[in-house]
Design a protein around this motif. Structure first.
Motif, short mmCIF file in Angstrom:
data_model
loop_
_atom_site.label_atom_id
_atom_site.label_comp_id
_atom_site.label_asym_id
_atom_site.label_seq_id
_atom_site.Cartn_x
_atom_site.Cartn_y
_atom_site.Cartn_z
N PHE A 1 -24.13 -23.21 29.22
CA PHE A 1 -24.51 -21.86 29.59
C PHE A 1 -24.86 -21.06 28.34
N GLU A 2 -25.78 -20.13 28.49
CA GLU A 2 -26.22 -19.29 27.37
C GLU A 2 -25.07 -18.46 26.82
N PRO A 3 -25.06 -18.21 25.52
CA PRO A 3 -24.03 -17.34 24.94
C PRO A 3 -24.12 -15.93 25.52
N GLY A 4 -22.98 -15.30 25.71
CA GLY A 4 -22.94 -13.93 26.20
C GLY A 4 -23.04 -13.78 27.70
N VAL A 5 -23.26 -14.87 28.43
CA VAL A 5 -23.35 -14.81 29.88
C VAL A 5 -21.94 -14.86 30.46
N ALA A 6 -21.62 -13.91 31.34
CA ALA A 6 -20.31 -13.90 32.00
C ALA A 6 -20.23 -15.07 32.97
N ASP B 1 -18.22 -20.16 23.93
CA ASP B 1 -16.82 -19.88 23.68
C ASP B 1 -16.19 -19.47 25.01
N ASP B 2 -14.93 -19.84 25.23
CA ASP B 2 -14.33 -19.53 26.52
C ASP B 2 -14.05 -18.04 26.72
N ASN B 3 -14.39 -17.21 25.73
CA ASN B 3 -14.30 -15.77 25.96
C ASN B 3 -15.40 -15.30 26.93
N GLN B 4 -16.37 -16.17 27.24
CA GLN B 4 -17.41 -15.86 28.22
C GLN B 4 -16.87 -15.86 29.65
N ILE B 5 -15.70 -16.44 29.86
CA ILE B 5 -15.16 -16.55 31.21
C ILE B 5 -14.61 -15.19 31.63
N SER B 6 -15.26 -14.58 32.61
CA SER B 6 -14.84 -13.27 33.08
C SER B 6 -13.93 -13.38 34.29
N ASP B 7 -14.06 -14.46 35.04
CA ASP B 7 -13.23 -14.70 36.21
C ASP B 7 -12.77 -16.15 36.20
N LEU B 8 -11.48 -16.35 36.45
CA LEU B 8 -10.91 -17.70 36.44
C LEU B 8 -9.91 -17.79 37.58
N SER B 9 -10.09 -18.78 38.43
CA SER B 9 -9.09 -19.04 39.47
C SER B 9 -8.84 -20.53 39.49
N SER B 10 -7.60 -20.88 39.80
CA SER B 10 -7.25 -22.30 39.81
C SER B 10 -6.11 -22.53 40.79
N ARG B 11 -5.93 -23.80 41.12
CA ARG B 11 -4.84 -24.19 42.00
C ARG B 11 -4.50 -25.65 41.74
N LYS B 12 -3.29 -26.03 42.13
CA LYS B 12 -2.89 -27.42 41.96
C LYS B 12 -2.33 -27.92 43.29
N GLU C 1 -11.47 -30.82 39.78
CA GLU C 1 -12.75 -30.31 40.30
C GLU C 1 -12.97 -28.95 39.65
N ILE C 2 -14.16 -28.77 39.10
CA ILE C 2 -14.46 -27.52 38.41
C ILE C 2 -15.83 -27.01 38.85
N SER C 3 -15.87 -25.73 39.13
CA SER C 3 -17.11 -25.06 39.52
C SER C 3 -17.33 -23.90 38.56
N ILE C 4 -18.51 -23.85 37.97
CA ILE C 4 -18.84 -22.78 37.03
C ILE C 4 -20.16 -22.16 37.46
N ARG C 5 -20.17 -20.85 37.51
CA ARG C 5 -21.43 -20.16 37.82
C ARG C 5 -21.51 -18.89 36.99
N GLU C 6 -22.73 -18.47 36.77
CA GLU C 6 -22.92 -17.21 36.07
C GLU C 6 -22.41 -16.10 36.97
N ASP C 7 -21.66 -15.19 36.41
CA ASP C 7 -21.08 -14.09 37.15
C ASP C 7 -22.02 -12.91 37.08
N GLY C 8 -22.99 -12.88 37.95
CA GLY C 8 -23.96 -11.79 37.99
C GLY C 8 -23.43 -10.63 38.80
N SER C 9 -22.36 -10.04 38.35
CA SER C 9 -21.68 -8.99 39.11
C SER C 9 -22.36 -7.62 38.96
N GLY C 10 -23.56 -7.62 38.46
CA GLY C 10 -24.29 -6.35 38.38
C GLY C 10 -23.96 -5.52 37.16
#
Length: 189
Positions: free
Chosen positions: A47-52, A108-119, A128-137
């Motif tokens: 993912f591009e740098p600076g993208v949430a 850098d993992d500082n780009q992660i604006s939202d993180l949820s997980s479960r076991k 299983e990992i899902s990553i998407r750009e957080d285009g929250s406006g």
């Protein structure tokens, strides 16, 4: 969604040499290399740098023999709905995945604006990992125009609730949040 067919591995605490230098255990670094190898094998781009980023991780953990051999537990294990309430800690599992992908899935993992997980327990351990750009406006608003009196309220408010209550009638929630975060950029109507 990306499926990495490795047993989840929690991030351990660093170890120290007699000279005081920190290092991570070799089993952990080997697991991270295997995880990254599987990630890259699936051809994922960085993912591009600076993208949430919004990251969702599910850890499927092999159940103890005392659970897996009991016949009445088989349906829950097959459905992969049995929540794990024992070690490893969820935050340590997250850290191992984020560390493995740092510099490869994102800058850098500082780009992660939202993180949820479960076991969950599973007879098929994996991550299983899902990553998407957080285009929250967050880039939709580039300026807010307020009346002179509302700008004075903004400057004198000691907390966001006072400001919000005074101005909510005339502005959208997004405009109010933007104005609170960027008061120096608010323009006068």
């Amino acid at each position: 969604m990306v499926v990495i067919n490795l047993d989840p591995y929690p991030s351990p605490r660093p170890r120290f040499t007699r000279q005081g230098r920190a290092y991570m255990p070799s089993e952990y670094t080997a697991w991270k290399k295997s995880f990254l190898k599987e990630w890259l094998k699936q051809g994922h781009v960085k993912f591009e740098p600076g993208v949430a980023l919004d990251v969702i991780i599910t850890f499927y953990i092999r159940p103890p023999v005392s659970i897996s051999k009991v016949k009445k537990n088989q349906n829950l294990l097959k459905a992969e709905t049995w929540r794990v309430v024992k070690k490893p800690d969820l935050d340590n599992l997250e850290k191992s995945v984020l560390d493995a992908l740092n510099g490869n899935a994102w800058d850098d993992d500082n780009q992660i604006s939202d993180l949820s997980s479960r076991k969950r327990y599973s007879l098929n351990p994996r991550v299983e990992i899902s990553i998407r750009e957080d285009g929250s406006g967050q880039d939709e608003i580039s300026s807010v125009k307020m009346t002179k009196s509302d700008i004075e309220i903004l400057k004198s408010a000691t907390n966001i609730v006072d400001f919000w209550n005074a101005c909510a009638e005339f502005y959208s929630d997004e405009e109010l949040a933007w104005a609170w975060l960027h008061p120096e950029l608010v323009e006068r109507k």
